[in-house]
Design an enzyme around this catalytic site. Structure first.
Site: not given
Ligand code: NAD
Ligand code: WQD
Length: 340
Positions: A126, A151, A155
């Site tokens: 991330s 979190y 990572k």
């Molecule tokens: P999500 O929660 O939709 O998907 C994660 C999946 O993993 C879920 O289906 C959950 O049931 C499963 N899971 C969790 N813990 C588990 C375990 N111990 N064993 C087996 N399955 C398990 O989340 P997502 O948005 O699809 O994110 C996927 C990956 O990408 C995550 O590692 C997240 O940290 C990373 N990521 C997400 C974002 C984002 O904004 N969505 C941003 C950066 C990184």
């Molecule tokens: C986006 C913008 C908020 C909600 C997070 C994690 C990051 C990554 C992605 C996994 C910001 C604003 C949000 C609301 C708002 N996840 N906001 N009202 O914070 O960039 O990233 O998700 O790895 O690690 O920190 O994403 O979608 O929460 O926010 O005004 O109800 O929207 O302040 O500027 P963020 P976000």
């Protein structure tokens, strides 16, 4: 050639789009997911879209017997590791759960891979690992920052672990993909993001306000030093993100070591711009109010995606309009998410 992959977390938001892209590319998929934040309905929808289904195993990445069994039963060429917990606020309340799922779970998975002789891995990292960067856009050379929550630290810990692993043994071939802000949904409107409870992220919140499920959006701060005072992020279509993984998978099948790639578009939009774009795409107003800043938020964050363009031949193709239209199609067609 990659024929069969294991996708951990494949029933979740990004993992389900990835599973679909892999199946469409002719790659066989085994999904391991404990369904703690998803439902197997996403996998049934994938079959409706492409006529193919992954093998699904409901289980936890911390369970050695399940992992060993998967690697014995299937000839896995590579692992795409999405499984983990991702809610920043919750990670502050429940650090043990986050370190257990994200750090211990990842460690366990890599140990099982080593036992099975599988050394190709794509890891979901991330942009949060950059902390509060001094310069925009953020390139992979930017110094690693200090994430403000468990979190983010989970990572970072896994990234460090993987660097040590790659340096210890040249058989490992690892892609660390640093996502910016994934949004949107598959164009079919059949799969998308279905958060449990009240969403933490901007787009799911906006879309739930638009269908009347939530009353209004709180905009977290309008006093940042950005063009309109609200936070700026690099939002990337989840299908573009999945394409980036396909390219990374290809790249690590022919080169070893550890490679870091940003997956972002290179363009930032403010919260107010996102609201406006969503209203335009959906034709539905999104009521909002200005609220205090959210602790831990940074003012702005967008990617320099040129390394992925150069080395993977990948760049995001879908613009803001398409991200919003696809989000709206998914949300309006599935107001209760996967619960029909
Ligand atoms: P999500 O929660 O939709 O998907 C994660 C999946 O993993 C879920 O289906 C959950 O049931 C499963 N899971 C969790 N813990 C588990 C375990 N111990 N064993 C087996 N399955 C398990 O989340 P997502 O948005 O699809 O994110 C996927 C990956 O990408 C995550 O590692 C997240 O940290 C990373 N990521 C997400 C974002 C984002 O904004 N969505 C941003 C950066 C990184
Ligand atoms: C986006 C913008 C908020 C909600 C997070 C994690 C990051 C990554 C992605 C996994 C910001 C604003 C949000 C609301 C708002 N996840 N906001 N009202 O914070 O960039 O990233 O998700 O790895 O690690 O920190 O994403 O979608 O929460 O926010 O005004 O109800 O929207 O302040 O500027 P963020 P976000």
């Amino acid at each position: 050639m990659t024929e069969t992959v294991l996708v951990t977390g494949g029933a979740g938001y990004i993992g389900s789009h990835m599973t679909l892209s892999l199946l469409e590319a002719g790659i066989q998929v085994v999904v391991l997911d404990n369904l703690c934040n998803s439902t197997a309905e996403s996998l049934r929808r994938i079959e409706r879209i492409c006529g193919k289904a992954p093998v699904f195993i409901q289980g936890d990445i911390r369970n050695n017997a399940i992992l060993d069994n998967i690697f014995t039963e299937h000839r896995i060429d590579a692992v795409l590791h999405f499984a983990g917990l991702k809610a920043v606020g919750e990670s502050v309340q429940k650090p043990l759960d986050y370190y257990s799922n994200n750090v211990a779970g990842s460690l366990n998975l890599y140990q099982a891979m080593a036992r099975a002789g599988v050394f190709h891995l794509v890891f979901s990292s991330s942009a949060t690992v950059y902390g509060e960067p001094e310069q925009m856009p953020i390139s992979e050379n930017a110094p690693i920052g200090t994430p403000t929550n468990p979190y983010g630290r989970s990572k970072l810990m896994v990234e460090e672990l993987l660097k040590d692993l790659a340096h210890s043994d040249p058989r490992w071939s690892i892609a660390l993909l640093r996502y910016f802000n994934p949004i949107g949904a598959h164009e079919s409107g059949l799969i998308g993001e279905d958060p449990n409870g009240i969403p933490n992220n901007l787009l799911p919140y906006i879309s739930q306000v638009s269908i009347g499920k939530l009353k209004e959006l709180a905009v977290f701060g309008n006093d940042y030093s950005t063009r309109d005072g609200t936070g700026i992020r690099d939002y990337i279509h989840v299908v573009d993100l999945a394409d980036g993984h396909l390219k990374a998978l290809q790249a690590i099948s022919t080169q070893s070591g550890i490679h870091v790639w940003n997956l972002g578009t290179g363009t930032g939009y403010s919260v107010l711009e996102m609201i406006k774009a969503f209203e335009h795409a959906s034709g539905v107003p999104v009521p909002y109010r200005i609220a205090p800043r959210r602790p831990g938020d940074i003012a702005e964050c967008w990617a320099d995606p040129s390394k992925a363009a150069r080395e993977l031949g990948w760049q995001a193709k879908r613009g803001l309009e398409e991200m919003m239209l696809d989000t709206w199609r998914w949300q309006s067609g599935n107001p209760q998410g996967y619960m029909e």
